[in-house]
Scaffold this motif. Structure first.
Motif, PDB file in Angstrom:
ATOM      1  N   ARG A  30     -43.661  32.192  93.900  1.00 53.25           N
ATOM      2  CA  ARG A  30     -43.240  32.075  92.512  1.00 53.25           C
ATOM      3  C   ARG A  30     -41.913  32.807  92.326  1.00 53.25           C
ATOM      4  NH1 ARG A  30     -48.784  32.478  92.759  1.00 53.25           N
ATOM      5  NH2 ARG A  30     -49.982  31.119  91.343  1.00 53.25           N
ATOM      6  N   ALA A  31     -41.299  32.602  91.187  1.00 49.92           N
ATOM      7  CA  ALA A  31     -39.988  33.201  90.925  1.00 49.92           C
ATOM      8  C   ALA A  31     -40.090  34.719  90.810  1.00 49.92           C
ATOM      9  CB  ALA A  31     -39.406  32.628  89.633  1.00 49.92           C
ATOM     10  N   SER A  32     -39.078  35.394  91.306  1.00 45.52           N
ATOM     11  CA  SER A  32     -38.978  36.839  91.149  1.00 45.52           C
ATOM     12  C   SER A  32     -38.656  37.184  89.693  1.00 45.52           C
ATOM     13  CB  SER A  32     -37.864  37.400  92.041  1.00 45.52           C
ATOM     14  OG  SER A  32     -38.079  37.089  93.382  1.00 45.52           O
ATOM     15  N   LEU A  33     -38.838  38.454  89.349  1.00 45.47           N
ATOM     16  CA  LEU A  33     -38.397  38.932  88.041  1.00 45.47           C
ATOM     17  C   LEU A  33     -36.894  38.711  87.925  1.00 45.47           C
ATOM     18  CD1 LEU A  33     -39.159  40.582  85.443  1.00 45.47           C
ATOM     19  CD2 LEU A  33     -38.479  42.618  86.749  1.00 45.47           C
ATOM     20  N   GLY A  34     -36.460  38.189  86.790  1.00 44.17           N
ATOM     21  CA  GLY A  34     -35.050  37.870  86.641  1.00 44.17           C
ATOM     22  C   GLY A  34     -34.234  38.875  85.860  1.00 44.17           C
ATOM     23  N   ALA A  35     -34.912  39.687  85.024  1.00 46.05           N
ATOM     24  CA  ALA A  35     -34.188  40.631  84.171  1.00 46.05           C
ATOM     25  C   ALA A  35     -35.197  41.614  83.581  1.00 46.05           C
ATOM     26  CB  ALA A  35     -33.473  39.878  83.046  1.00 46.05           C
ATOM     27  N   ASP A  36     -34.687  42.627  82.889  1.00 43.84           N
ATOM     28  CA  ASP A  36     -35.584  43.552  82.191  1.00 43.84           C
ATOM     29  C   ASP A  36     -36.499  42.769  81.252  1.00 43.84           C
ATOM     30  OD1 ASP A  36     -34.176  45.523  83.441  1.00 43.84           O
ATOM     31  OD2 ASP A  36     -33.198  46.302  81.626  1.00 43.84           O
ATOM     32  N   THR A  37     -37.737  43.239  81.129  1.00 46.87           N
ATOM     33  CA  THR A  37     -38.684  42.571  80.246  1.00 46.87           C
ATOM     34  C   THR A  37     -39.657  43.581  79.668  1.00 46.87           C
ATOM     35  OG1 THR A  37     -40.197  40.674  80.068  1.00 46.87           O
ATOM     36  CG2 THR A  37     -40.374  42.028  82.043  1.00 46.87           C
ATOM     37  N   GLU A  38     -40.321  43.201  78.605  1.00 48.63           N
ATOM     38  CA  GLU A  38     -41.305  44.075  77.975  1.00 48.63           C
ATOM     39  C   GLU A  38     -42.594  43.302  77.749  1.00 48.63           C
ATOM     40  OE1 GLU A  38     -41.829  46.791  73.928  1.00 48.63           O
ATOM     41  OE2 GLU A  38     -39.820  46.294  74.683  1.00 48.63           O
ATOM     42  N   VAL A  39     -43.709  43.905  78.121  1.00 44.50           N
ATOM     43  CA  VAL A  39     -45.024  43.293  77.959  1.00 44.50           C
ATOM     44  C   VAL A  39     -46.001  44.366  77.463  1.00 44.50           C
ATOM     45  CG1 VAL A  39     -44.676  41.517  79.730  1.00 44.50           C
ATOM     46  CG2 VAL A  39     -45.583  43.753  80.386  1.00 44.50           C
ATOM     47  N   ASP A  40     -47.224  43.961  77.228  1.00 40.24           N
ATOM     48  CA  ASP A  40     -48.253  44.931  76.841  1.00 40.24           C
ATOM     49  C   ASP A  40     -48.834  45.637  78.063  1.00 40.24           C
ATOM     50  OD1 ASP A  40     -48.211  44.298  73.994  1.00 40.24           O
ATOM     51  OD2 ASP A  40     -49.127  42.392  74.572  1.00 40.24           O
ATOM     52  N   VAL A  41     -49.070  44.867  79.136  1.00 42.35           N
ATOM     53  CA  VAL A  41     -49.656  45.419  80.359  1.00 42.35           C
ATOM     54  C   VAL A  41     -48.869  44.912  81.557  1.00 42.35           C
ATOM     55  CG1 VAL A  41     -51.729  45.663  81.774  1.00 42.35           C
ATOM     56  CG2 VAL A  41     -51.950  45.424  79.293  1.00 42.35           C
ATOM     57  N   ALA A  42     -48.410  45.845  82.391  1.00 46.17           N
ATOM     58  CA  ALA A  42     -47.760  45.506  83.662  1.00 46.17           C
ATOM     59  C   ALA A  42     -48.708  45.884  84.791  1.00 46.17           C
ATOM     60  CB  ALA A  42     -46.440  46.246  83.810  1.00 46.17           C
ATOM     61  N   ILE A  43     -48.936  44.947  85.692  1.00 44.27           N
ATOM     62  CA  ILE A  43     -49.849  45.165  86.814  1.00 44.27           C
ATOM     63  C   ILE A  43     -49.060  45.049  88.107  1.00 44.27           C
ATOM     64  CG2 ILE A  43     -51.883  44.289  88.029  1.00 44.27           C
ATOM     65  CD1 ILE A  43     -52.830  43.148  85.312  1.00 44.27           C
ATOM     66  N   VAL A  44     -49.164  46.075  88.947  1.00 42.12           N
ATOM     67  CA  VAL A  44     -48.473  46.070  90.237  1.00 42.12           C
ATOM     68  C   VAL A  44     -49.478  45.678  91.313  1.00 42.12           C
ATOM     69  CG1 VAL A  44     -47.136  47.413  91.888  1.00 42.12           C
ATOM     70  CG2 VAL A  44     -46.923  47.879  89.440  1.00 42.12           C
ATOM     71  N   GLY A  45     -49.298  44.494  91.876  1.00 42.42           N
ATOM     72  CA  GLY A  45     -50.180  44.005  92.918  1.00 42.42           C
ATOM     73  C   GLY A  45     -50.929  42.755  92.496  1.00 42.42           C
ATOM     74  N   ALA A  46     -50.671  41.628  93.187  1.00 40.81           N
ATOM     75  CA  ALA A  46     -51.329  40.361  92.861  1.00 40.81           C
ATOM     76  C   ALA A  46     -52.421  40.058  93.877  1.00 40.81           C
ATOM     77  CB  ALA A  46     -50.321  39.217  92.801  1.00 40.81           C
ATOM     78  N   GLY A  47     -53.292  41.057  94.085  1.00 42.44           N
ATOM     79  CA  GLY A  47     -54.510  40.843  94.846  1.00 42.44           C
ATOM     80  C   GLY A  47     -55.677  40.735  93.886  1.00 42.44           C
ATOM     81  N   TYR A  48     -56.882  40.872  94.432  1.00 41.00           N
ATOM     82  CA  TYR A  48     -58.066  40.734  93.585  1.00 41.00           C
ATOM     83  C   TYR A  48     -58.066  41.697  92.405  1.00 41.00           C
ATOM     84  CZ  TYR A  48     -60.352  38.075  97.395  1.00 41.00           C
ATOM     85  OH  TYR A  48     -60.688  37.155  98.354  1.00 41.00           O
ATOM     86  N   THR A  49     -57.782  42.980  92.644  1.00 46.64           N
ATOM     87  CA  THR A  49     -57.869  43.960  91.561  1.00 46.64           C
ATOM     88  C   THR A  49     -56.910  43.612  90.425  1.00 46.64           C
ATOM     89  OG1 THR A  49     -58.512  45.714  93.104  1.00 46.64           O
ATOM     90  CG2 THR A  49     -57.672  46.403  90.961  1.00 46.64           C
ATOM     91  N   GLY A  50     -55.659  43.367  90.769  1.00 44.09           N
ATOM     92  CA  GLY A  50     -54.680  43.053  89.744  1.00 44.09           C
ATOM     93  C   GLY A  50     -54.991  41.772  88.998  1.00 44.09           C
ATOM     94  N   LEU A  51     -55.405  40.734  89.734  1.00 41.84           N
ATOM     95  CA  LEU A  51     -55.643  39.440  89.098  1.00 41.84           C
ATOM     96  C   LEU A  51     -56.933  39.432  88.281  1.00 41.84           C
ATOM     97  CD1 LEU A  51     -54.440  37.107  91.981  1.00 41.84           C
ATOM     98  CD2 LEU A  51     -53.240  37.632  89.840  1.00 41.84           C
ATOM     99  N   TRP A  52     -57.981  40.111  88.748  1.00 42.41           N
ATOM    100  CA  TRP A  52     -59.193  40.208  87.936  1.00 42.41           C
ATOM    101  C   TRP A  52     -58.924  41.019  86.664  1.00 42.41           C
ATOM    102  CZ3 TRP A  52     -62.907  36.965  88.083  1.00 42.41           C
ATOM    103  CH2 TRP A  52     -63.410  36.446  89.280  1.00 42.41           C
ATOM    104  N   THR A  53     -58.112  42.064  86.769  1.00 41.40           N
ATOM    105  CA  THR A  53     -57.750  42.822  85.574  1.00 41.40           C
ATOM    106  C   THR A  53     -57.031  41.924  84.575  1.00 41.40           C
ATOM    107  OG1 THR A  53     -57.537  44.860  86.885  1.00 41.40           O
ATOM    108  CG2 THR A  53     -56.511  44.845  84.719  1.00 41.40           C
ATOM    109  N   ALA A  54     -56.062  41.174  85.068  1.00 44.41           N
ATOM    110  CA  ALA A  54     -55.332  40.255  84.200  1.00 44.41           C
ATOM    111  C   ALA A  54     -56.275  39.213  83.588  1.00 44.41           C
ATOM    112  CB  ALA A  54     -54.223  39.563  84.990  1.00 44.41           C
ATOM    113  N   TYR A  55     -57.165  38.678  84.409  1.00 44.22           N
ATOM    114  CA  TYR A  55     -58.084  37.638  83.945  1.00 44.22           C
ATOM    115  C   TYR A  55     -58.940  38.143  82.784  1.00 44.22           C
ATOM    116  CZ  TYR A  55     -61.706  34.042  84.008  1.00 44.22           C
ATOM    117  OH  TYR A  55     -62.567  33.041  83.648  1.00 44.22           O
ATOM    118  N   HIS A  56     -59.530  39.324  82.938  1.00 38.12           N
ATOM    119  CA  HIS A  56     -60.417  39.830  81.895  1.00 38.12           C
ATOM    120  C   HIS A  56     -59.637  40.304  80.665  1.00 38.12           C
ATOM    121  CE1 HIS A  56     -64.137  39.253  84.003  1.00 38.12           C
ATOM    122  NE2 HIS A  56     -63.642  39.819  85.081  1.00 38.12           N
ATOM    123  N   LEU A  57     -58.406  40.766  80.852  1.00 39.67           N
ATOM    124  CA  LEU A  57     -57.590  41.132  79.697  1.00 39.67           C
ATOM    125  C   LEU A  57     -57.326  39.924  78.804  1.00 39.67           C
ATOM    126  CD1 LEU A  57     -54.990  43.568  81.281  1.00 39.67           C
ATOM    127  CD2 LEU A  57     -56.566  44.143  79.423  1.00 39.67           C
TER     128      LEU A  57
END
Length: 468
Positions: A30-57
């Motif tokens: 997928r595309a890399s980050l292109g510029a500064d951005t702001e979100v509610d939750v930033a997750i470092v790591g797209a393995g099970y832990t990060g993706l399950w956290t994102a999924y339930h959020l």
């Protein structure tokens, strides 16, 4: 523009990571980050832990803005390379959990893990994730008297904690053979709380599922600095109210966290697809996962395409918690794994092995995984699964989502691993000496038990010393 992929990490390069990566359709980054951005939750790591956290959020609050930062591609690490055991196994004993949080909390943790295995099957069905999920259970085999004694003690311990035969059942040698014709089986145990899966299909499917719900995944984006309210990358800074570190065995590569987790390598091998006449002699019709009860862990499964995928420990820990693709393969260890598998199933003698691979997993100093969120700083972490991370990470992600959102009707934040921090590993060279000494100890203990049939006192003393 995002930097071009180096030759070792083209789509074909990612396929070479494991059998699992070699048998999925699409690994285009997928595309890399292109510029500064702001979100509610930033997750470092797209393995099970990060993706399950994102999924339930986003399942709890579809309006929440979530970004996942991944150095390579989703499922690059252990989530895409593991043995494919979606199990209720947990590296910390009930006794240890009860000592910290009480008996009821320990039992609730184990029962929650039992339920999590089935929950993952339900989510993958609902999201259309074809990860070859078959809940065929887990068969642990005793092949010498010392292993049989341990299996009986484990069964008695489960009874003492209130778990019945429906959760953990002793088997005699004939009952073991009815599941799998393991050579020299004296007996064993069986739990239904384990499914065999295709791990890369699960993690890549989760990535697609969270994207459909509005989560943005920035691949090929390194997190060079992770701190309260922000993640700094070479492409820009992600600012967020909450920052989740979900890097497991790669945690030591994050600045300031060298001693938080020890990256231990686990290696795997896989046979060619086996003919029906061979499977008739092996068994495993229901795809039960299997191991014997040695100290130096091994693990295997029958894949949907008719192979045996088999792995285990034995690779060395590398000085200063170094992580490198060079450590994913070790011919000495891979040869040992092939030999052990043929010992378990002699009918495999002469079979072709088509894949060999490996990767690191995260081990905390006290063998106790943790899930925590500091509401003051916004920093969160989950990990240290000691190789039992497929189902455990799903429960961790669900727990982190509850902690971050403040919506926790199931009281997940009161489970024994919540809010705790393991102490750091010792500085080098003590860490290198200690971790590799444990591997040598377990290798020696297994050799001694095969030779004498008596339980290893040295191994027992080690498990007692770490509170297990």
């Amino acid at each position: 523009m995002p930097p071009a992929l180096p030759p070792s990490r083209t789509t074909s390069g990612y396929r070479g990571l494991s059998l699992w990566h070699d048998t999925i359709d699409d690994i285009e980054p997928r595309a890399s980050l292109g510029a500064d951005t702001e979100v509610d939750v930033a997750i470092v790591g797209a393995g099970y832990t990060g993706l399950w956290t994102a999924y339930h959020l986003v399942a709890t609050d579809p309006t929440i803005r979530v970004a996942v930062i991944e150095k390579e591609v989703a499922g690059f690490g252990a989530s895409g390379r593991n043995g494919g055991w979606c199990s209720a196994l947990f590296p910390t004993s009930l006794k240890r959990m009860a000592a910290e949080r009480g008996r009821d909390a320990a039992v609730r943790m184990q029962r929650r893990l039992h339920q999590t295995v089935a929950d993952i099957g339900a989510v993958t069905d609902a999201e259309g994730i074809d990860c070859h999920f078959d809940q065929g259970g887990y068969l642990s085999v005793a092949r010498n008297p010392a292993q049989l004694e341990r299996i009986r003690e484990e069964a008695a311990d489960h009874r003492a904690w209130g778990f019945g035969e429906e959760d953990h059942r002793l088997l005699d040698a004939h009952e073991v053979t009815a599941v799998a014709s393991v050579a020299d089986a004296l007996g064993g145990s069986f739990t239904p709380h384990c499914a065999a899966i295709h791990p890369a299909r699960l993690v890549r499917g989760l990535a697609d599922a969270v994207e459909r719900r509005g989560v943005v995944i920035h691949e090929r984006t390194s997190a060079v600095d992770v701190r309260s309210r922000r993640v700094v990358t070479p492409h820009g800074t992600v600012r967020a109210e909450h920052v989740v570190l979900a890097t497991e065995g790669y945690t030591p590569t994050v600045a300031g966290r060298r001693r938080a987790i020890a990256p231990i390598y686990s290696l795997m091998t896989a046979t060619e697809p086996l003919p029906d006449e061979v499977w008739a002699q092996i068994g495993l019709e229901g795809r039960a996962t299997f191991a014997d009860n040695r100290h130096l862990t091994i693990y295997g499964q029958r894949t949907r395409d008719g192979r045996i995928a088999f792995g285990g420990r034995g690779a060395p820990y590398h000085y200063a918690s170094k992580v490198s693709p060079l450590y994913d393969r070790d011919e000495r260890v891979h040869a040992s794994l092939r030999r052990i598998l043929v010992e378990l199933f002699p009918v495999l003698d002469g079979v072709t092995f088509t894949h060999s691979w490996g990767g690191n997993l995260g081990v905390p100093r006290d063998w106790f995984p943790s899930v925590r969120h500091d509401r003051h700083t916004g920093l969160a972490f989950a990990g240290g699964y000691v190789g039992d991370g497929v189902a455990t990470s799903a429960l961790a992600g669900r727990t982190l989502a509850a902690m971050i959102s403040g919506d926790d009707p199931e009281e997940l934040s009161t489970l024994p691993w919540a809010g705790r921090t393991s102490r750091d590993w010792e500085p080098e060279p003590l860490r290198w000496i200690g971790v590799n000494a444990v591997t040598a100890l377990m290798t020696s203990a297994d050799w001694s038990e095969r030779r004498t049939g008596r339980p290893s006192r040295a191994a027992s003393a080690f498990w007692t010393a770490i509170g297990q």
